[in-house]
Every structure is written in structure tokens, then in C-alpha cells.
Write a protein that holds these residues in place. Sequence first.
Motif, PDB file in Angstrom:
ATOM      1  N   THR A   1     -64.060 -39.105  29.693  1.00  9.55           N
ATOM      2  CA  THR A   1     -63.137 -38.215  28.992  1.00  9.55           C
ATOM      3  C   THR A   1     -62.359 -39.023  27.959  1.00  9.55           C
ATOM      4  O   THR A   1     -61.456 -39.800  28.315  1.00  9.55           O
ATOM      5  CB  THR A   1     -62.156 -37.539  29.963  1.00  9.55           C
ATOM      6  N   PRO A   2     -62.683 -38.898  26.664  1.00 10.70           N
ATOM      7  CA  PRO A   2     -61.988 -39.672  25.627  1.00 10.70           C
ATOM      8  C   PRO A   2     -60.499 -39.325  25.559  1.00 10.70           C
ATOM      9  O   PRO A   2     -60.117 -38.153  25.682  1.00 10.70           O
ATOM     10  CB  PRO A   2     -62.702 -39.259  24.337  1.00 10.70           C
ATOM     11  N   ARG A   3     -59.689 -40.361  25.334  1.00 10.34           N
ATOM     12  CA  ARG A   3     -58.241 -40.170  25.227  1.00 10.34           C
ATOM     13  C   ARG A   3     -57.682 -41.099  24.144  1.00 10.34           C
ATOM     14  O   ARG A   3     -58.058 -42.268  24.067  1.00 10.34           O
ATOM     15  CB  ARG A   3     -57.544 -40.454  26.562  1.00 10.34           C
ATOM     16  N   ILE A   4     -56.760 -40.586  23.337  1.00 10.50           N
ATOM     17  CA  ILE A   4     -56.001 -41.397  22.388  1.00 10.50           C
ATOM     18  C   ILE A   4     -54.622 -41.619  22.982  1.00 10.50           C
ATOM     19  O   ILE A   4     -53.987 -40.673  23.478  1.00 10.50           O
ATOM     20  CB  ILE A   4     -55.880 -40.698  21.019  1.00 10.50           C
ATOM     21  N   GLY A   5     -54.158 -42.861  22.960  1.00 15.48           N
ATOM     22  CA  GLY A   5     -52.861 -43.172  23.546  1.00 15.48           C
ATOM     23  C   GLY A   5     -51.944 -43.857  22.554  1.00 15.48           C
ATOM     24  O   GLY A   5     -52.380 -44.385  21.525  1.00 15.48           O
ATOM     25  N   LYS A   6     -50.664 -43.834  22.860  1.00 18.83           N
ATOM     26  CA  LYS A   6     -49.651 -44.526  22.054  1.00 18.83           C
ATOM     27  C   LYS A   6     -48.895 -45.478  22.962  1.00 18.83           C
ATOM     28  O   LYS A   6     -48.467 -45.106  24.069  1.00 18.83           O
ATOM     29  CB  LYS A   6     -48.701 -43.535  21.398  1.00 18.83           C
ATOM     30  N   ILE A   7     -48.704 -46.719  22.506  1.00 19.58           N
ATOM     31  CA  ILE A   7     -47.984 -47.727  23.283  1.00 19.58           C
ATOM     32  C   ILE A   7     -46.494 -47.420  23.246  1.00 19.58           C
ATOM     33  O   ILE A   7     -45.905 -47.254  22.170  1.00 19.58           O
ATOM     34  CB  ILE A   7     -48.275 -49.130  22.734  1.00 19.58           C
ATOM     35  N   THR A   8     -45.900 -47.318  24.415  1.00 19.63           N
ATOM     36  CA  THR A   8     -44.514 -46.863  24.532  1.00 19.63           C
ATOM     37  C   THR A   8     -43.563 -48.026  24.791  1.00 19.63           C
ATOM     38  O   THR A   8     -43.975 -49.172  24.973  1.00 19.63           O
ATOM     39  CB  THR A   8     -44.394 -45.834  25.668  1.00 19.63           C
ATOM     40  N   SER A   9     -42.277 -47.709  24.823  1.00 22.47           N
ATOM     41  CA  SER A   9     -41.236 -48.737  24.929  1.00 22.47           C
ATOM     42  C   SER A   9     -41.248 -49.465  26.269  1.00 22.47           C
ATOM     43  O   SER A   9     -40.637 -50.529  26.394  1.00 22.47           O
ATOM     44  CB  SER A   9     -39.854 -48.109  24.706  1.00 22.47           C
TER      45      SER A   9
ATOM     46  N   ALA B   1     -57.598 -46.210  21.704  1.00 21.15           N
ATOM     47  CA  ALA B   1     -58.622 -45.227  22.083  1.00 21.15           C
ATOM     48  C   ALA B   1     -59.345 -45.739  23.322  1.00 21.15           C
ATOM     49  O   ALA B   1     -60.002 -46.782  23.279  1.00 21.15           O
ATOM     50  CB  ALA B   1     -59.608 -45.009  20.934  1.00 21.15           C
ATOM     51  N   TRP B   2     -59.170 -45.036  24.422  1.00 20.14           N
ATOM     52  CA  TRP B   2     -59.808 -45.379  25.694  1.00 20.14           C
ATOM     53  C   TRP B   2     -60.145 -44.077  26.431  1.00 20.14           C
ATOM     54  O   TRP B   2     -59.940 -42.981  25.914  1.00 20.14           O
ATOM     55  CB  TRP B   2     -58.887 -46.236  26.570  1.00 20.14           C
ATOM     56  N   ASP B   3     -60.576 -44.235  27.676  1.00 22.10           N
ATOM     57  CA  ASP B   3     -60.834 -43.076  28.540  1.00 22.10           C
ATOM     58  C   ASP B   3     -59.925 -43.075  29.766  1.00 22.10           C
ATOM     59  O   ASP B   3     -59.942 -42.131  30.554  1.00 22.10           O
ATOM     60  CB  ASP B   3     -62.300 -43.069  28.989  1.00 22.10           C
ATOM     61  N   TYR B   4     -59.142 -44.136  29.909  1.00 23.99           N
ATOM     62  CA  TYR B   4     -58.232 -44.261  31.051  1.00 23.99           C
ATOM     63  C   TYR B   4     -56.957 -44.964  30.616  1.00 23.99           C
ATOM     64  O   TYR B   4     -57.002 -45.918  29.827  1.00 23.99           O
ATOM     65  CB  TYR B   4     -58.879 -45.068  32.184  1.00 23.99           C
ATOM     66  N   TYR B   5     -55.826 -44.486  31.149  1.00 20.70           N
ATOM     67  CA  TYR B   5     -54.547 -45.189  31.037  1.00 20.70           C
ATOM     68  C   TYR B   5     -53.863 -45.184  32.399  1.00 20.70           C
ATOM     69  O   TYR B   5     -54.048 -44.258  33.201  1.00 20.70           O
ATOM     70  CB  TYR B   5     -53.632 -44.518  30.001  1.00 20.70           C
ATOM     71  N   GLN B   6     -53.053 -46.189  32.650  1.00 21.85           N
ATOM     72  CA  GLN B   6     -52.342 -46.253  33.929  1.00 21.85           C
ATOM     73  C   GLN B   6     -51.486 -45.014  34.163  1.00 21.85           C
ATOM     74  O   GLN B   6     -51.248 -44.612  35.301  1.00 21.85           O
ATOM     75  CB  GLN B   6     -51.461 -47.507  33.979  1.00 21.85           C
ATOM     76  N   THR B   7     -51.015 -44.403  33.092  1.00 28.95           N
ATOM     77  CA  THR B   7     -50.088 -43.279  33.198  1.00 28.95           C
ATOM     78  C   THR B   7     -50.765 -41.948  33.542  1.00 28.95           C
ATOM     79  O   THR B   7     -50.071 -40.932  33.678  1.00 28.95           O
ATOM     80  CB  THR B   7     -49.317 -43.111  31.885  1.00 28.95           C
TER      81      THR B   7
ATOM     82  N   GLY C   1     -44.047 -50.544  27.566  1.00 29.09           N
ATOM     83  CA  GLY C   1     -45.248 -51.358  27.559  1.00 29.09           C
ATOM     84  C   GLY C   1     -46.480 -50.669  28.098  1.00 29.09           C
ATOM     85  O   GLY C   1     -47.557 -51.271  28.153  1.00 29.09           O
ATOM     86  N   LEU C   2     -46.342 -49.415  28.489  1.00 32.57           N
ATOM     87  CA  LEU C   2     -47.491 -48.650  28.964  1.00 32.57           C
ATOM     88  C   LEU C   2     -48.050 -47.809  27.819  1.00 32.57           C
ATOM     89  O   LEU C   2     -47.582 -47.884  26.684  1.00 32.57           O
ATOM     90  CB  LEU C   2     -47.084 -47.770  30.150  1.00 32.57           C
ATOM     91  N   ILE C   3     -49.071 -47.021  28.106  1.00 30.89           N
ATOM     92  CA  ILE C   3     -49.710 -46.208  27.075  1.00 30.89           C
ATOM     93  C   ILE C   3     -49.737 -44.757  27.538  1.00 30.89           C
ATOM     94  O   ILE C   3     -50.263 -44.447  28.614  1.00 30.89           O
ATOM     95  CB  ILE C   3     -51.147 -46.698  26.786  1.00 30.89           C
ATOM     96  N   GLU C   4     -49.162 -43.894  26.729  1.00 32.12           N
ATOM     97  CA  GLU C   4     -49.126 -42.462  27.041  1.00 32.12           C
ATOM     98  C   GLU C   4     -50.201 -41.736  26.243  1.00 32.12           C
ATOM     99  O   GLU C   4     -50.399 -42.007  25.055  1.00 32.12           O
ATOM    100  CB  GLU C   4     -47.753 -41.878  26.703  1.00 32.12           C
ATOM    101  N   THR C   5     -50.868 -40.808  26.878  1.00 26.27           N
ATOM    102  CA  THR C   5     -51.896 -40.011  26.214  1.00 26.27           C
ATOM    103  C   THR C   5     -51.257 -39.069  25.198  1.00 26.27           C
ATOM    104  O   THR C   5     -50.340 -38.323  25.533  1.00 26.27           O
ATOM    105  CB  THR C   5     -52.696 -39.188  27.237  1.00 26.27           C
ATOM    106  N   VAL C   6     -51.742 -39.102  23.961  1.00 31.06           N
ATOM    107  CA  VAL C   6     -51.265 -38.159  22.943  1.00 31.06           C
ATOM    108  C   VAL C   6     -52.344 -37.133  22.594  1.00 31.06           C
ATOM    109  O   VAL C   6     -52.058 -36.130  21.941  1.00 31.06           O
ATOM    110  CB  VAL C   6     -50.806 -38.891  21.658  1.00 31.06           C
ATOM    111  N   TRP C   7     -53.559 -37.402  23.017  1.00 34.29           N
ATOM    112  CA  TRP C   7     -54.668 -36.450  22.837  1.00 34.29           C
ATOM    113  C   TRP C   7     -55.755 -36.784  23.843  1.00 34.29           C
ATOM    114  O   TRP C   7     -55.977 -37.956  24.155  1.00 34.29           O
ATOM    115  CB  TRP C   7     -55.255 -36.544  21.432  1.00 34.29           C
ATOM    116  N   GLU C   8     -56.411 -35.761  24.382  1.00 30.51           N
ATOM    117  CA  GLU C   8     -57.572 -36.005  25.235  1.00 30.51           C
ATOM    118  C   GLU C   8     -58.589 -34.893  25.059  1.00 30.51           C
ATOM    119  O   GLU C   8     -58.251 -33.761  24.688  1.00 30.51           O
ATOM    120  CB  GLU C   8     -57.187 -36.142  26.700  1.00 30.51           C
ATOM    121  N   ALA C   9     -59.851 -35.218  25.293  1.00 26.82           N
ATOM    122  CA  ALA C   9     -60.908 -34.223  25.199  1.00 26.82           C
ATOM    123  C   ALA C   9     -60.721 -33.185  26.294  1.00 26.82           C
ATOM    124  O   ALA C   9     -60.229 -33.499  27.380  1.00 26.82           O
ATOM    125  CB  ALA C   9     -62.267 -34.895  25.344  1.00 26.82           C
TER     126      ALA C   9
END
Length: 420
Positions: free
Chosen positions: A382-390, A296-302, A392-400
Amino acid sequence: MKVQSIKGAFIPVAATALAAVLAGCGSQIADPAAAGQPSGGTDSCVDTSGDSIKIGFLNSLSGTMAISETTVFDSLTLAAEEINADGGVLGKQLKVISEDGASEPTKFAERAGKLIQQDCTAAVFGGWTSSSRKAMLPVFESNNALLFYPVQYEGLESSENIFYTGATTNQQIIPALDYLAEQGTKTIFLVGSDYVFPRTANKIINAYAEAHGMEIVGEEYTPLGSTEFSTIVNKVRDSGADAVFNTLNGDSNVAFFRQYTSVGLTPDTMPVVSVSIAEEEVPGIGLENIEGQLTAWDYYQTLDTPANTAFVSAFKDKYGADRVTSDPMEAAYTSLYLWKEMVEKAGSFDVDKVQDAADGVSFEAPEGTVTVNGENNHITKTPRIGKITSDGLIETVWEAPEAVEPDPYLENYDWASGLS
């Protein structure tokens, strides 16, 4: 001193009372005067007469938190170089003075005092753990200096002398709980490091759970930097919880996830949502131990925004194509630009004038447009939920759907009454 805002109004609190609180929550600072505070007066020694202005970077470049904080130092350095290349701030080049907080709250307080009183910096950028922030807070307030703090935290605090550019509770922890509830989660096991942030965050999580028909089936803490999790992991497995809410910090996450995997737990059998693991921690933990887990963050590299594309490209150009960006790094990068905008709006480096100019200052950050709330010195996120992918990055699966106003005291949540 200006310590804490209750319902948006900054009020004075005695330094001695705050010192007692800090000693009780593990900050290890019982006497603010020993942390480099002056015995009286708050006259600034900042020199604005030349063609440069000093600023301070205060990060853990050694110790258990170095795994995370060295990356924040890197992003701050990038921002300073970009700003200097673009003409500086009010026409002055930024001269960076860097200090190592060494993962020790008392060291952060001491180094903050040096940066303010001896180096005469116009503002300081850094800190990570809430213990480090709590230790520094009276130093900045007694000196009427500015700290820009870049990391998500437990809320229930505000100060005229701190600008919080990471998420507060309603911009990270509550959205994460809302997401788990939407996924049908009924039982949660809490695992955290034993210091301010996890314990306060878990009080909030317990209050949320009680109000939303969830059950906390376990709550375990371990010292910051701990690497032994076999007992805790076995308790987690035996609890049969629907999910784990993880507030471990630093390199303790490496040991936790390795032992978590070793007992056969997986994201499918018992997902973990973490609020202190970002892209740079994944290699250290081992992708095989954490792929598929939630953050749970507000930013991902992706994130696919023009500002983020430029940020990621500039970061990789400077530090190498294999480097990654993360939420605290982005919040730190953003903090330096927000300070620049505040100073230029004020037309001055004077702390009081910068504070007066702060409300409404915006920046088109890599995470999206952020705006300073002058009532509590936090920013929209902007809150975002991410999932760690194969990879090694994190993809957003939900965002406000839109940026969320900061509510550090959870004034807009009936179930949180009394927590502050």
C-alpha cells in the motif's frame, strides 16, 4: 540459471552475460564463480534431520550502509525470536547465522556463497542496495537457494530465487510522482547516488515526466558514501525546481540535507521527496535539516493498525523505547514470516516446493495485509506519502485506497514501454 522474468515468465539468462551487466552497473563482480558459486550442480546441503534449521542474515553491519542496514538486522532478529517462541517453523527452531556485507557488493556475493554452501542455510534474508542484490543474484540462482530482499528498489527484475518484500516501482516511485503532480509540480531536479537503483529509477522518472508534462531541470549523481554536496546543492538551488526527487542512499543523505539547508532551501521553497530516508535516518541527518520534507514508502511507525502496534511495542521492548521502526525494517520482519508461511504451506524446506507454494501466501503485516504474487515473487503493498514531523517520526499525508499489485516491469503503463 533463472534470472529475469519478462511479462511474468521466468527465463534463463547466461551467467556470463549477467556478470557483464553487473560489472557495467558498478557491482564490481565480473566473475560469478569468484563469488562463491559452485562449478556445477545445485544439490542442497540443508540439514533437516535435527530439531533446528539454519537461516542466514546478510546485512551491512559496517561501512556506509550500516546506518540503515543494522536496523534491518535488528528487526530480523526480533522476528526469528518471535517465531522460535511460537514453536519455530515446522516444529524446528531457527538457528541464525549472521554475516556482514560491509557495504560492498563483492562481499555480499562472497558471504552469500558461504551461507549457502558452507553454513547450509535454508534461506537468506538481507541486502539493501541494488548493487548488493545484483551481485548476489547469480549466487542464489546457480545454487538454487532463496534470498528474501527487504528494500524498495527500481524494478525491472524478477527471479525465482529472490522474494522481493520491499516496494517495486509502481508501489513507491510512481505514486510519489503522482502525488507531486497532484500538488502542481512541473519541474523536478534529480539527485542520486551513482549506482544501479538511482540511475534506473531516474530513467523511469524521466519517462514519466515526458508523458505527464513535467520537466527534469537537472540530474546529478555522486558516489555512494560521498559527503561533498556543495556544487550539487548550488545547482539545485539555482535550478528553481518545484521539487527535488532524492535517490541518495546511506549516510550521503546526512551531508546533502545539511548543505541543502545551509543555502537557505526549505520544504516550503523547494520540497524534497526521498525514497531511501526512513525514521532511523532522521536523527543522523538532524531534524532541523529535514523536518517537513516528504518521503515515499509503504510503512511508517505511526500507522494505526493492531499488527503495527504489536510490532512497534515488541521492537521497543527489545531494543529500547528510543528506537524507531521503518519501512525496510518492517519489510524484513515481514519477509521472515512470509517464508515461514511458505514453508508450512509446502510442508517442506525444499526450495522447489517452497517456490511452488509461494503464490497467494498472505501475512497480516504491520503495514497491512500483504500477499505473494507467484508470477514475479513480489508482494502487494500500500503506497504512502509521508511528511517528517517535529518529533522525528513520519506522518502519512496520502495513501493508496487499497493494496497495489506488484508490476516490476511496468507492463500496465504505456509510457514505460521499452524500459525493461
